[in-house]
Write a protein that holds these residues in place. Structure first.
Motif, short mmCIF file in Angstrom:
data_model
loop_
_atom_site.label_atom_id
_atom_site.label_comp_id
_atom_site.label_asym_id
_atom_site.label_seq_id
_atom_site.Cartn_x
_atom_site.Cartn_y
_atom_site.Cartn_z
N GLU A 95 -0.36 -12.64 2.27
CA GLU A 95 -0.69 -11.18 2.77
C GLU A 95 1.18 -10.84 3.31
O GLU A 95 1.82 -9.90 2.48
N GLN A 96 1.13 -11.53 4.56
CA GLN A 96 2.03 -11.45 4.99
C GLN A 96 3.50 -11.34 4.35
O GLN A 96 4.54 -10.97 4.28
N SER A 97 3.67 -12.80 3.75
CA SER A 97 4.62 -13.30 2.54
C SER A 97 4.68 -12.72 1.53
O SER A 97 5.76 -12.28 0.55
N ALA A 98 3.80 -12.14 1.25
CA ALA A 98 4.00 -11.13 0.04
C ALA A 98 4.67 -10.11 -0.17
O ALA A 98 4.93 -9.48 -0.53
N TRP A 99 3.90 -8.99 1.06
CA TRP A 99 4.86 -7.95 1.59
C TRP A 99 6.59 -8.12 1.78
O TRP A 99 7.00 -6.91 1.61
N ALA A 100 6.50 -9.17 2.36
CA ALA A 100 8.09 -9.33 3.16
C ALA A 100 8.72 -9.31 1.43
O ALA A 100 9.92 -9.93 2.21
N ARG A 115 9.82 -6.58 -3.36
CA ARG A 115 9.16 -5.95 -3.16
C ARG A 115 9.97 -4.71 -2.33
O ARG A 115 10.12 -3.77 -2.24
N VAL A 116 10.36 -5.68 -1.04
CA VAL A 116 11.62 -5.00 -0.17
C VAL A 116 12.27 -4.11 -1.02
O VAL A 116 12.18 -2.48 -1.24
N GLN A 134 12.32 -2.63 -4.27
CA GLN A 134 11.49 -2.30 -4.55
C GLN A 134 11.55 -0.93 -3.99
O GLN A 134 11.18 0.58 -4.27
N GLN A 135 10.26 -1.34 -2.70
CA GLN A 135 10.50 0.43 -1.83
C GLN A 135 11.34 0.88 -1.60
O GLN A 135 10.95 2.14 -1.31
#
Length: 122
Positions: free
Chosen positions: A87-92, A96-97, A99-100
């Protein structure tokens, strides 16, 4: 004490067979109680030893069950840790970064004309 009792008993057996030893057939209280006391003490020691074995086996089973529960808990925590790392690797992830940054913060990649290189002078 036990030896004396057995010698007297064997002597009485010989008397019953017809041999006359000429001694009394009465035993003192000490001669009668000493073998029974010895047997009683041995039985008590045996029972205490048996109870010790039972208690030790019971404690072993309890500790073994606790050990198995802890191993299962460790395995579950390792699975959860692996899921959290994913999950951490997906959020980081870089996409994604980016896009956010563009959608939430309104950031954009600067044009080439807007980039300034600063030199560190000492």
């Amino acid at each position: 004490m036990l030896g004396k009792f057995l010698k007297n008993w064997v002597g009485d057996q010989e008397d019953e067979k017809g041999n006359s030893s000429g001694r009394d057939n009465f035993y003192s209280a000490e001669e009668l109680l000493s073998p029974f006391l010895l047997v009683f003490v041995l039985v008590v020691v045996l029972l205490v030893s048996c109870l010790g074995v039972v208690m030790s086996a019971f404690e072993y089973r309890q500790l073994f069950n606790q050990h198995q529960e802890l191993i299962q808990q460790r395995d579950e925590l390792q699975v959860e840790w692996g899921q959290l790392l994913l999950e951490q690797s997906a959020w980081a992830a870089n996409n994604r970064v980016e896009q956010q940054a563009t959608s939430v913060l309104g950031m954009k990649v600067p044009d080439v004309e807007q980039i300034e290189i600063v030199k560190h002078e000492r």
